[in-house]
Design a protein around this motif. Sequence first.
Motif, mmCIF file in Angstrom:
data_model
loop_
_atom_site.group_PDB
_atom_site.id
_atom_site.type_symbol
_atom_site.label_atom_id
_atom_site.label_comp_id
_atom_site.label_asym_id
_atom_site.label_seq_id
_atom_site.Cartn_x
_atom_site.Cartn_y
_atom_site.Cartn_z
ATOM 1 N N LEU A 15 -2.781 61.097 34.744
ATOM 2 C CA LEU A 15 -2.440 62.502 34.573
ATOM 3 C C LEU A 15 -3.152 63.075 33.355
ATOM 4 O O LEU A 15 -2.930 62.627 32.226
ATOM 5 N N GLU A 16 -4.020 64.049 33.593
ATOM 6 C CA GLU A 16 -4.741 64.726 32.507
ATOM 7 C C GLU A 16 -3.992 66.013 32.171
ATOM 8 O O GLU A 16 -3.898 66.928 33.000
ATOM 9 N N LEU A 17 -3.456 66.095 30.950
ATOM 10 C CA LEU A 17 -2.646 67.238 30.554
ATOM 11 C C LEU A 17 -3.395 68.106 29.557
ATOM 12 O O LEU A 17 -4.023 67.590 28.634
ATOM 13 N N PRO A 18 -3.313 69.442 29.691
ATOM 14 C CA PRO A 18 -4.015 70.340 28.776
ATOM 15 C C PRO A 18 -3.337 70.459 27.417
ATOM 16 O O PRO A 18 -3.933 70.969 26.466
ATOM 17 N N ASN A 19 -2.098 70.025 27.327
ATOM 18 C CA ASN A 19 -1.396 69.983 26.045
ATOM 19 C C ASN A 19 -0.386 68.845 26.092
ATOM 20 O O ASN A 19 -0.193 68.219 27.138
#
Length: 365
Positions: A15-19
């Motif tokens: 999971l790539e999260l922006p924050n």
Amino acid sequence: MPTQPLLQPVRLGALELPNSVVMAPITRARAHNPELAPTDLQATYYAQRATAGLIVTEGTWVSPDAIGFINVPGIYTDAQTAGWAKVTEAVHEAGGRIVSQLGHVGAASHPDHFGGRLPAGPSAINPGETSFTPSGPKATVAPRAYTGAEIAATIADYRHAAENARRAGFDGVEIHAQGQHLIPQFLNPRLNRRTDDYGGSSEKRARLLNDILDAVGDVWGSDRVGLKMSPLWISGTAFTADEETLADYDQLFKRLNDYSLAYLHLMGAPGTIEERAALFSRYRGHYHGSIVANLGFTRALGNDILGRGIVDAVSFGAPYIANPDLVERFAQGHPLADGDRETYYAGLTEGYTDYPRHTRVLPTT
């Protein structure tokens, strides 16, 4: 202020999260329909909060036998799965990421949820909790002990729920293993007196969790599976954290390193930043994967613990009730709104989807 650690991107497994702000699972009891299916109302609610790095849904029943609270949605039927598909579509259209929390309350339920039939637990021992039934809160009773066949069926229920979560378009799943629910009941030596392969030593008491992780991981891949736990949970007559139970969790965390999970979501305890840092440093000493810290964090506390490198992300529950734009408020330093506790678990749109975003008041000239 992009230098805030909370506003920095992070990778949790696949999971790539922006924050690094996670919306914690929050029971809101808005599934007012016989199917216990989410509706357009839930789609609006979660989409409003899509700027979170990751949304974790409210605990969602994996089967009819998992129920222990009124008006909470499930994910075990086609109607429920279709309802959740509307939710994930709305969140994704708003640019967000969302995982389904799969839950089961076990012995913490009540016969009123099952037409008079006893709920099941690891052993026939009353957990001393309260269940929210259709006719109001009621004390739990001594459950019947799971048979081996029922344990196998429950593991299959988690697999089926995980499959439905994929069909519904979620980005992953989180296993609900916190508080007084089913998995912590099996881990608890006061409630689990079994003499088969699911009881006795701490390793055997953890077998149900291991089997569920294996089943759900087969569906999703372990790097899209999170796990939420609460080693310090104290409630009822059975859940009292002490050095023995904390030592059991220490050893369990070490064994969880073998799973390559997306993240381990851990509830801490209220306290100063130094007390919080000490606690999560203890967890970090045993678990080497990604850790999401939870419970009572503010913007300042969240930025501080992330800045120390002890955890990878911080989750916020209650602040997300009245602040759908929580990330933006953190970024701009805006004050947080207070939620209306009278509507936490009651009502429809009121106290659910009607909280406004922050409006900047421009100075007059």
